[in-house]
Design a protein around this motif. Sequence first.
Motif, PDB file in Angstrom:
ATOM      1  N   ARG A 139       2.640  -2.376   3.194  1.00 44.29           N
ATOM      2  CA  ARG A 139       1.392  -2.173   3.939  1.00 44.29           C
ATOM      3  C   ARG A 139       0.904  -3.521   4.450  1.00 44.29           C
ATOM      4  O   ARG A 139       0.396  -4.339   3.688  1.00 44.29           O
ATOM      5  CB  ARG A 139       0.332  -1.511   3.044  1.00 44.29           C
ATOM      6  N   GLU A 140       1.131  -3.744   5.735  1.00 45.74           N
ATOM      7  CA  GLU A 140       0.806  -5.013   6.377  1.00 45.74           C
ATOM      8  C   GLU A 140       1.510  -6.143   5.627  1.00 45.74           C
ATOM      9  O   GLU A 140       2.713  -6.278   5.705  1.00 45.74           O
ATOM     10  CB  GLU A 140      -0.712  -5.206   6.448  1.00 45.74           C
ATOM     11  N   ASN A 141       0.768  -6.938   4.859  1.00 47.75           N
ATOM     12  CA  ASN A 141       1.383  -8.072   4.174  1.00 47.75           C
ATOM     13  C   ASN A 141       1.501  -7.876   2.672  1.00 47.75           C
ATOM     14  O   ASN A 141       1.763  -8.836   1.936  1.00 47.75           O
ATOM     15  CB  ASN A 141       0.573  -9.347   4.449  1.00 47.75           C
ATOM     16  N   ASP A 142       1.334  -6.650   2.204  1.00 48.64           N
ATOM     17  CA  ASP A 142       1.336  -6.383   0.770  1.00 48.64           C
ATOM     18  C   ASP A 142       2.273  -5.223   0.436  1.00 48.64           C
ATOM     19  O   ASP A 142       2.628  -4.417   1.291  1.00 48.64           O
ATOM     20  CB  ASP A 142      -0.076  -6.039   0.282  1.00 48.64           C
ATOM     21  N   TYR A 143       2.640  -5.140  -0.852  1.00 50.98           N
ATOM     22  CA  TYR A 143       3.413  -4.009  -1.345  1.00 50.98           C
ATOM     23  C   TYR A 143       2.468  -3.073  -2.084  1.00 50.98           C
ATOM     24  O   TYR A 143       1.539  -3.516  -2.776  1.00 50.98           O
ATOM     25  CB  TYR A 143       4.518  -4.472  -2.299  1.00 50.98           C
ATOM     26  N   ALA A 144       2.709  -1.766  -1.938  1.00 45.05           N
ATOM     27  CA  ALA A 144       1.815  -0.791  -2.538  1.00 45.05           C
ATOM     28  C   ALA A 144       2.604   0.412  -3.037  1.00 45.05           C
ATOM     29  O   ALA A 144       3.667   0.743  -2.512  1.00 45.05           O
ATOM     30  CB  ALA A 144       0.760  -0.334  -1.524  1.00 45.05           C
ATOM     31  N   PHE A 145       2.088   1.037  -4.079  1.00 43.24           N
ATOM     32  CA  PHE A 145       2.511   2.367  -4.480  1.00 43.24           C
ATOM     33  C   PHE A 145       1.463   3.321  -3.935  1.00 43.24           C
ATOM     34  O   PHE A 145       0.302   3.267  -4.344  1.00 43.24           O
ATOM     35  CB  PHE A 145       2.600   2.503  -6.001  1.00 43.24           C
ATOM     36  N   SER A 146       1.875   4.181  -2.991  1.00 46.07           N
ATOM     37  CA  SER A 146       0.937   5.035  -2.275  1.00 46.07           C
ATOM     38  C   SER A 146      -0.106   4.125  -1.612  1.00 46.07           C
ATOM     39  O   SER A 146       0.241   3.276  -0.808  1.00 46.07           O
ATOM     40  CB  SER A 146       0.291   6.047  -3.224  1.00 46.07           C
ATOM     41  N   HIS A 147      -1.391   4.249  -1.976  1.00 46.89           N
ATOM     42  CA  HIS A 147      -2.418   3.423  -1.345  1.00 46.89           C
ATOM     43  C   HIS A 147      -2.859   2.269  -2.239  1.00 46.89           C
ATOM     44  O   HIS A 147      -3.782   1.534  -1.898  1.00 46.89           O
ATOM     45  CB  HIS A 147      -3.646   4.286  -1.017  1.00 46.89           C
TER      46      HIS A 147
END
Length: 243
Positions: A139-147
Amino acid sequence: MAFGSVIERNVTRPLMRLVTMGGAPIMQQLHLEERLLRRTSDNWCIVNDGTAPPTIVMGVSGKVSELVEIQPVLRDHVPVIRRFSGGGTVIVDQGTVFVTFICNKTAVDGLQPFPRDIMSWTGQLYGKVFRGFGEFHLRENDYAFSHRKFGGNAQSITKDRWVHHTSFLWDYDYMPSRSVFTEGIIGSLGDHFTVQRTELETVLSEDDEFVPSTKLLSPQDLQDIMSSKESLTVQRVQGWPRS
């Protein structure tokens, strides 16, 4: 965009040296990374499982007065580090797992040495690592699980090399074990590199000529910043028009 191909797996792949650490101080890790970036020509992956004590780490251009609550930091003796790379501010501790890639610009076939291209490549790499453990997204410049963000990134790009480092929050129910995570990184890197484990002691050499730019801010540094901010606030109040 996909990097590499099935055909390319049959040709000689560049070497990636893997260094694993357990609970190394984040200052030691950052100094090592900066030296490996600037003073070697090898490709590196560094994995550090936690750090102590809890530490605030800022990007090279971050403003302490805007990003750090200085009074409680001084009261609680929380270290504040300004690292050599860009990116935002994080608080790291024993619940953080760090992964850093240091690569030559030509190391990954088809990868352009620009921030978004590097993020796309690492997103694909970690997508494979976390497959089956959660709904992983870049997500853009980050890693995420779901939101939910669980990995923050920072980069530095030089003339011939780049570094991409990530701090992962590990207090998630669907995270793999740390050993499984490390093996997953090795497997995913194997699509692009020949991975070779390297003992930490072999890279911890004395280099008197190298002066790292990563810096621990002293209590006096923080006091001076706080005093400067308070002085500026007073000047602004005194400069307000009076009715």
